[in-house]
Structures are given as C-alpha cells and as structure tokens.
Design a protein around this motif. Structure first.
Motif, PDB file in Angstrom:
ATOM      1  N   ALA A 211       0.843  -1.213   0.000  1.00  0.00           N
ATOM      2  CA  ALA A 211       0.000   0.000   0.000  1.00  0.00           C
ATOM      3  C   ALA A 211       0.872   1.255   0.000  1.00  0.00           C
ATOM      4  O   ALA A 211       0.633   2.189  -0.780  1.00  0.00           O
ATOM      5  CB  ALA A 211      -0.925  -0.020   1.218  1.00  0.00           C
ATOM      6  N   VAL A 212       1.918   1.254   0.825  1.00  0.00           N
ATOM      7  CA  VAL A 212       2.809   2.427   0.906  1.00  0.00           C
ATOM      8  C   VAL A 212       3.523   2.635  -0.430  1.00  0.00           C
ATOM      9  O   VAL A 212       3.595   3.748  -0.964  1.00  0.00           O
ATOM     10  CB  VAL A 212       3.855   2.212   2.035  1.00  0.00           C
ATOM     11  CG1 VAL A 212       4.943   3.266   1.975  1.00  0.00           C
ATOM     12  CG2 VAL A 212       3.181   2.213   3.392  1.00  0.00           C
ATOM     13  N   MET A 213       4.029   1.535  -0.990  1.00  0.00           N
ATOM     14  CA  MET A 213       4.788   1.637  -2.243  1.00  0.00           C
ATOM     15  C   MET A 213       3.893   2.168  -3.378  1.00  0.00           C
ATOM     16  O   MET A 213       4.315   3.024  -4.160  1.00  0.00           O
ATOM     17  CB  MET A 213       5.369   0.262  -2.604  1.00  0.00           C
ATOM     18  CG  MET A 213       6.252   0.235  -3.826  1.00  0.00           C
ATOM     19  SD  MET A 213       5.377   0.172  -5.388  1.00  0.00           S
ATOM     20  CE  MET A 213       4.493  -1.372  -5.225  1.00  0.00           C
ATOM     21  N   LEU A 214       2.654   1.676  -3.452  1.00  0.00           N
ATOM     22  CA  LEU A 214       1.764   2.129  -4.536  1.00  0.00           C
ATOM     23  C   LEU A 214       1.504   3.627  -4.409  1.00  0.00           C
ATOM     24  O   LEU A 214       1.462   4.343  -5.415  1.00  0.00           O
ATOM     25  CB  LEU A 214       0.449   1.342  -4.514  1.00  0.00           C
ATOM     26  CG  LEU A 214       0.553  -0.120  -4.997  1.00  0.00           C
ATOM     27  CD1 LEU A 214      -0.757  -0.874  -4.765  1.00  0.00           C
ATOM     28  CD2 LEU A 214       0.957  -0.208  -6.475  1.00  0.00           C
ATOM     29  N   LYS A 215       1.392   4.084  -3.187  1.00  0.00           N
ATOM     30  CA  LYS A 215       1.172   5.520  -2.952  1.00  0.00           C
ATOM     31  C   LYS A 215       2.398   6.326  -3.413  1.00  0.00           C
ATOM     32  O   LYS A 215       2.284   7.308  -4.146  1.00  0.00           O
ATOM     33  CB  LYS A 215       0.928   5.738  -1.448  1.00  0.00           C
ATOM     34  CG  LYS A 215       0.165   7.008  -1.134  1.00  0.00           C
ATOM     35  CD  LYS A 215      -0.181   7.115   0.340  1.00  0.00           C
ATOM     36  CE  LYS A 215       1.049   7.480   1.130  1.00  0.00           C
ATOM     37  NZ  LYS A 215       0.974   7.289   2.564  1.00  0.00           N
ATOM     38  N   GLU A 216       3.560   5.832  -3.021  1.00  0.00           N
ATOM     39  CA  GLU A 216       4.807   6.533  -3.378  1.00  0.00           C
ATOM     40  C   GLU A 216       5.050   6.506  -4.888  1.00  0.00           C
ATOM     41  O   GLU A 216       5.513   7.476  -5.478  1.00  0.00           O
ATOM     42  CB  GLU A 216       6.005   5.920  -2.645  1.00  0.00           C
ATOM     43  CG  GLU A 216       6.002   6.169  -1.148  1.00  0.00           C
ATOM     44  CD  GLU A 216       6.044   7.653  -0.791  1.00  0.00           C
ATOM     45  OE1 GLU A 216       6.682   8.437  -1.507  1.00  0.00           O
ATOM     46  OE2 GLU A 216       5.391   8.031   0.205  1.00  0.00           O
ATOM     47  N   ALA A 217       4.736   5.382  -5.491  1.00  0.00           N
ATOM     48  CA  ALA A 217       4.955   5.239  -6.940  1.00  0.00           C
ATOM     49  C   ALA A 217       4.072   6.221  -7.701  1.00  0.00           C
ATOM     50  O   ALA A 217       4.495   6.834  -8.685  1.00  0.00           O
ATOM     51  CB  ALA A 217       4.676   3.807  -7.381  1.00  0.00           C
ATOM     52  N   LYS A 218       2.858   6.374  -7.236  1.00  0.00           N
ATOM     53  CA  LYS A 218       1.929   7.299  -7.878  1.00  0.00           C
ATOM     54  C   LYS A 218       2.459   8.734  -7.755  1.00  0.00           C
ATOM     55  O   LYS A 218       2.449   9.488  -8.724  1.00  0.00           O
ATOM     56  CB  LYS A 218       0.570   7.194  -7.186  1.00  0.00           C
ATOM     57  CG  LYS A 218      -0.587   7.612  -8.046  1.00  0.00           C
ATOM     58  CD  LYS A 218      -1.877   7.151  -7.433  1.00  0.00           C
ATOM     59  CE  LYS A 218      -3.038   7.511  -8.335  1.00  0.00           C
ATOM     60  NZ  LYS A 218      -4.298   7.136  -7.744  1.00  0.00           N
ATOM     61  N   ARG A 219       2.958   9.025  -6.559  1.00  0.00           N
ATOM     62  CA  ARG A 219       3.469  10.370  -6.299  1.00  0.00           C
ATOM     63  C   ARG A 219       4.658  10.708  -7.196  1.00  0.00           C
ATOM     64  O   ARG A 219       4.762  11.792  -7.747  1.00  0.00           O
ATOM     65  CB  ARG A 219       3.881  10.474  -4.834  1.00  0.00           C
ATOM     66  CG  ARG A 219       3.581  11.807  -4.188  1.00  0.00           C
ATOM     67  CD  ARG A 219       3.612  11.676  -2.679  1.00  0.00           C
ATOM     68  NE  ARG A 219       4.848  11.020  -2.224  1.00  0.00           N
ATOM     69  CZ  ARG A 219       5.871  11.648  -1.666  1.00  0.00           C
ATOM     70  NH1 ARG A 219       5.821  12.940  -1.505  1.00  0.00           N
ATOM     71  NH2 ARG A 219       6.930  10.988  -1.270  1.00  0.00           N
TER      72      ARG A 219
END
Ligand code: F0G
Length: 448
Positions: A211-219
C-alpha cells in the motif's frame, strides 16, 4: 508491426482497452488488466521453440523466457531478428528460465504417496536471482525499457525485490524496494542491497508495504514491477510453457503452486486460457493453489470458510462485498498473516480476481498447509538433491494433503512448481537441530 497487442480490462462488463505503451495497473474503473494479442499464434511455433533449444550463441534462444518470445510479443518486434531482440528484450544474458524444467523426484513421490513416474517438480529457484520472479521481471523490465523508464519500484517479501534489483542494475535503472521490516529472509535482503537497490523498510507486513509503495509510486510516477503489473504476468506464463514443452504439450492433470499474492495463479490461468483458445492444448490441467495456514485468505474465501459463502469468479460477477467484509473483519480483529514461510505471508492477495478467474477456468482447488508440513516437505525435496525455500515446501505438502483426500489420484500426472531457492539457511539448520522433526539429521560432535 507483426502482431497486434493491447491491454484490456478483465471485467467482461467493462473491457476497456489501452495501448501497449501506456503504463497502468488497472483500467480507469479500477479493474485489473490483461495483455491481449489479436493474432492467433501458429501451432508450428512448437517446433520453432524446440529448435531454439539448440541455441548456439543466441541468448534469446538460450533464455527459457525469450525462447517463447512469439507468445509474449507485446513489443511487437520481429522475433527472428537478433538485433531487434537485443534492442528491446531485457535479459540476464539468457539466464532466466534457462535451467527450469520438470524433474522426477522419487523421494518426494514416496512422501506424498504418488507413483514415482507421475510426479514432477519444476525448480524455479534455479533462476539467476534464485526464484521464479525472474521470468516476469524479464518482461516487466522489457516493457519499462520500451517506455524509457529510469526508475522502478516494488514492494516485496524478498524475492521480487532481489529480482527487480538484479534486472534493474543490469539495465542501468534505479530501483527502490519496500519490504516489511524484519520479516524477509536475510539472504533476500542481502541480494537487494548487493544489486544496488534502495531498500525502504516498512513497519508492518507485506500488505502494508504494498500500500505504501503504490502511494509513493503514484506520487513520483515510478514504474511498478509487482505482479499487479500485467506485463510481469506475461513472463510468468513461460513457467507453464516449459512444463508443457517437457511433456510434449500433453497437459498434466494438475499444476500446483504456492499461493501468496497469486500472481502465478493468475498468470497460469491466463496462459492456459490462451493455449486452449488457440487449440494448442485439448485438455485443461486443474490448478491447485496452496496457502500457508497462517496466511490463507484465498483458502478461506474460496472454500466458504467465511460467512459460509464460496467466493467465485462467476463469469466476472465476483462478490466484492464478501472480499471487503473479510478484509474489514481481518483489520477489525487484528488478524495478521503469520507463517515462517515469509515469502507467502500475505493477507490481501493483489491478484485475487484474476486467480478466481483461473480457478474457474481450470476447475481448480485451494488447500492450506501448516508450517510443520512445509518444513517436512522442504526437507524431503532436499533428500532428492534439490533445494527450495519454505514457501515452495507448500507444494509437496499440498499435494500430500490432496492425495490423502483422494482429490489427486495416485497416477494423476502432477507438476508442482518449486518457486524459490533456499535463502534462509537458519530455517534449515534449526529444523535439523531438532531431532523430533521427521526428517531431521542432527549434527553430531566428533568425540574421537
Ligand atoms: N513462492 C515464493 C518463493 C515467493 O517468493 C512468492 C511470492 C510466492 C511463492 C507466491 O507467489 O505471489 O505469485 O502467489 N513472493 C512475492 C515477493 C510476494 O515479494 O517476493 P504469488
């Protein structure tokens, strides 16, 4: 352009399409995507694949992934042109999938009570980074290259990060990997570091790290190489191609995988759907997916162990409320996935929908096994001269359990996928230090 590839939403009511050159992890309505090919491959390619095994100096023929490049040709290149292959395809010098094929393992057959000529295990741990992930990383990085990507990201229980880091370093890309702190095998962590990745430790489990990685990747607009990336699953289809090729394209009765994020299950299902549609196979092997008891979301939902409802693909009409209710129940009661097999310590499998589709198409089954059973199975694989990690031990353990219930018959042809090599020797040593373990050979001290 020699083929016509595109991305398509898997929901039969949606089926939105996107160009191959778009990077997305879902359609605009949030459904997962497939890579589709509108041209049906000619069955004579089977002979071409066989010929390529005599590879000469062509690394794309030597590779157990790119040998089948005509069936995963989303770059739409001339697959006979070496220069074009070299320009587009990501490969670790042809090493991915090169050593992988089914082996008979008589001691495992005896352990699971099967006829010794009917049981095959395919060690995918003998890939360059030591797990099946390299099959999919070769294709994911190929797509990333096509898009001129400079940085890739993933969340991982260890093997994905090792593989991503290895392929990224080879392609000169940056790599950032998110891992659950303290919950991945030490050897896997060492690999990510050695291959120059930036490791980000997340307090929590794999589900939290994803979940954290997907958020960061989007950012940061980074390219994600987890199995939610449909291009990765294209490469993992070659695991099945190698099984079938070895069996002269006569499908086995069963294909058995451990279940974690369910990328393999999803990929095998898509692979079999395509081969059947093209008329390359007449019989559909049944998929058996084996969860760890302590991380058994698919087992629980598929077998109606939560609220009494059996979760099914149901031609695309999946009971999403049931999934959400179960995840809420897990969160509310602090039910966290827990198994020594950290590779598959996953509570919210990202490819659940595609896995359900695969299980429906193949009339599949889902079983779960204890850590103790996985340890014993890992030990027996060792007695046949192969190593595998604990999560892969789920495969013989699951076959044994399905044999005991006579779901798998003694003379069914079964191919189990040993997904990864041993990267945590302490687990093996501790098993053998305890003489009460069934296959333990405890070291003795020399007394003269
Ligand atoms: N076996 C091994 C050795 C794995 O590393 C994994 C997944 C699985 C089985 C489960 O496969 O996700 O396709 O159902 N490892 C991922 C990782 C999650 O991050 O390395 P799946």
């Amino acid at each position: 352009m020699i083929s016509d590839a595109y991305q398509e939403c898997i929901d039969p009511k949606c089926m939105l399409r996107y160009d191959i050159k778009e990077f997305r992890l879902s359609c605009s309505k949030g459904h997962p995507l497939d890579i589709k090919y509108s041209i049906k491959p000619h069955v004579k390619l089977k002979d071409v694949f066989a010929m390529r095994r005599n590879h000469g100096s062509n690394i794309y023929n030597e590779s157990g992934v790119w040998r089948f490049r005509d069936l995963i040709n989303f770059c739409q290149i001339d697959t006979e042109d070496y220069e074009e292959c070299a320009k587009y395809l990501a490969s670790l010098d042809g090493a991915e999938g090169r050593l992988s094929k089914p082996f008979k393992m008589s001691k495992v057959a005896e352990y699971v009570n099967m006829h010794k000529d009917c049981l095959f295990l395919q060690p995918e741990g003998y890939n360059p980074s030591g797990s099946f992930k390299d099959n999919g990383m070769a294709t994911a990085l190929t797509h990333a290259k096509l898009l001129n990507v400079k940085k890739i990201m993933c969340a991982s229980t260890g093997n994905t990060s090792a593989s991503a880091a290895m392929y990224a370093s080879n392609e000169g890309m940056e790599c950032e990997v998110y891992v659950p702190r303290g919950e991945i095998a030490i050897g896997k962590l060492g690999q990510a570091l050695q291959f120059g990745a930036q490791v980000i430790e997340v307090d929590g489990n794999f589900d939290d790290a994803l979940a954290v990685m997907l958020k960061e990747a989007k950012r940061s607009n980074a390219y994600v190489v987890n199995s939610v990336n449909p291009f990765r699953l294209e490469g993992q289809k070659t695991i099945v191609y190698r099984v079938l090729e070895y069996l002269n394209w006569e499908p086995p009765d069963w294909l058995v995988y451990p279940g974690g994020a369910l990328g393999n299950t999803a990929s095998a299902g898509k692979c079999l759907m395509e081969l059947y549609e093209w008329g390359w196979i007449k019989k559909i092997p049944r998929l058996a997916v084996i969860n760890a008891e302590g991380a058994s979301t698919l087992y629980t939902l598929y077998n109606g162990k939560f609220n009494g409802k059996e979760l099914r693909w149901n031609k695309g009409n999946v009971d999403l409320d049931l999934i959400n209710e179960y995840y809420e129940y897990m969160d509310k009661n602090n039910i966290r996935p827990r198994t020594d097999a950290t590779a598959i310590q996953i509570g919210k499998p990202a490819n659940l929908l595609k896995a359900l589709r695969a299980l429906e198409f193949t009339n599949g089954v889902v079983e779960c096994v204890s850590d103790k059973d996985m340890y014993d199975s890992m030990a027996v694989v060792g007695l046949n001269g192969f190593d595998c990690e604990l999560a892969s031990g789920a495969v013989p353990a699951g076959i044994k359990k399905l044999r005991e219930q006579e779901i798998i018959k003694k003379d069914d042809v079964v191919v189990g996928i040993l997904t990864g090599r041993q990267k945590d020797p302490n687990l093996v040593i501790n098993y053998h230090l305890n003489p009460s373990n069934r296959f333990a050979v405890t070291p003795k001290r020399y007394k003269g």
